[in-house]
Motif scaffolding. Structure first.
Motif, PDB file in Angstrom:
ATOM      1  N   ALA A  67      21.041   5.122  28.100  1.00  0.00           N
ATOM      2  CA  ALA A  67      21.840   6.314  28.388  1.00  0.00           C
ATOM      3  C   ALA A  67      23.210   6.354  28.226  1.00  0.00           C
ATOM      4  O   ALA A  67      23.665   5.171  28.279  1.00  0.00           O
ATOM      5  N   GLN A  68      23.792   7.336  27.386  1.00  0.00           N
ATOM      6  CA  GLN A  68      25.118   7.059  27.261  1.00  0.00           C
ATOM      7  C   GLN A  68      25.671   7.626  28.675  1.00  0.00           C
ATOM      8  O   GLN A  68      25.484   9.038  28.935  1.00  0.00           O
ATOM      9  N   PHE A  70      29.292   7.990  30.157  1.00  0.00           N
ATOM     10  CA  PHE A  70      30.689   8.558  30.296  1.00  0.00           C
ATOM     11  C   PHE A  70      31.449   8.181  29.279  1.00  0.00           C
ATOM     12  O   PHE A  70      31.464   7.019  28.926  1.00  0.00           O
ATOM     13  N   THR A  86      33.532   4.556  25.518  1.00  0.00           N
ATOM     14  CA  THR A  86      32.200   5.117  25.658  1.00  0.00           C
ATOM     15  C   THR A  86      31.181   4.167  26.412  1.00  0.00           C
ATOM     16  O   THR A  86      31.008   3.153  25.818  1.00  0.00           O
ATOM     17  N   TYR A  88      27.638   2.851  28.154  1.00  0.00           N
ATOM     18  CA  TYR A  88      26.286   2.896  27.867  1.00  0.00           C
ATOM     19  C   TYR A  88      25.508   2.073  29.035  1.00  0.00           C
ATOM     20  O   TYR A  88      25.998   1.004  29.382  1.00  0.00           O
TER      21      TYR A  88
END
Lengths: 143, 143
Positions: A67-68, A70, A86, A88
């Protein structure tokens, strides 16, 4: 006239194993200390690809992006330059062993209770706190 | 030697009113078409602040950031340069009326059924599809 100056996009990986431990690397360069594996995003490169490339260079691990979480952009997060990261959440199979490479002198597993919070560089303590909350509750960082 | 070339950080706002309508702007410059309000992140500026500043310039609206949804980084997303966009879900109070300004010739509300999908610039159709799914289900874009 010089071009407009922009913050520099980077990426960091929180790589977890099935027991919930995460990989940290000991940085070879200043600022010294433990950090999440990661680095700069190249022109023409998608951030997820940069995450896999940079974190593999520093840990030797092949992993899956889960998931990405923030994108962190506080101008004070890196004392050297304004970088935007960014982050992950990533996972590896049981038994994978990290091995420091490239800018990382060492890479190893840390359970949440073992994380050297005071020795983490940049805003990585904040990122890791956000990560462990997300891992427990599914809730991402709030505005 | 020139410095390492980096993708350029940008931000886009999906501003919704209490009825679930979203604001799109008609771009003054090429590529022409409808787009989400947004723009470049300045050096020293946090992305959320850039989002408020850029989208206010183009819509006249003051709004609240609700959630950071995803950072889009496909190198082909903008035909001109490699830009990376961090997208925020935002909300305004009932009755707020957008007014085009700066790079926006026009700014107006669109219900989901009214969105001019074929006339959206860049990857904004993809971003808006992800947004409406998140607004309905709470699920963010997957890896």
């Amino acid at each position: 006239m010089s071009e407009h100056r922009n913050p520099l996009p980077t990426t960091d990986a929180v790589i977890a194993d099935p027991r919930g431990r995460v990989v940290l690397v000991m940085r070879k360069n200043e600022p010294r200390g433990w950090a999440l594996p990661g680095g700069f995003v190249d022109w023409g490169e998608e951030i997820g690809a940069a995450c896999r490339r940079e974190a593999k260079e520093e840990t030797g691990l092949d992993f899956e992006l889960v998931a990405q979480l923030f994108t962190y952009s506080d101008p004070r997060r890196d004392p050297r330059k304004h970088t935007i990261s960014t982050v992950y959440a990533c996972k590896v199979a049981a038994g994978a062993e990290p091995k420091g490479g490239d800018d990382a002198e060492e890479a190893r597993w840390f359970a949440e209770a073992e994380v050297p919070w005071k020795e983490l560089c940049f805003d990585h303590a904040e990122i890791l706190r956000d990560y462990f909350r997300w891992a427990r509750t599914g809730e991402r960082r709030r505005m």
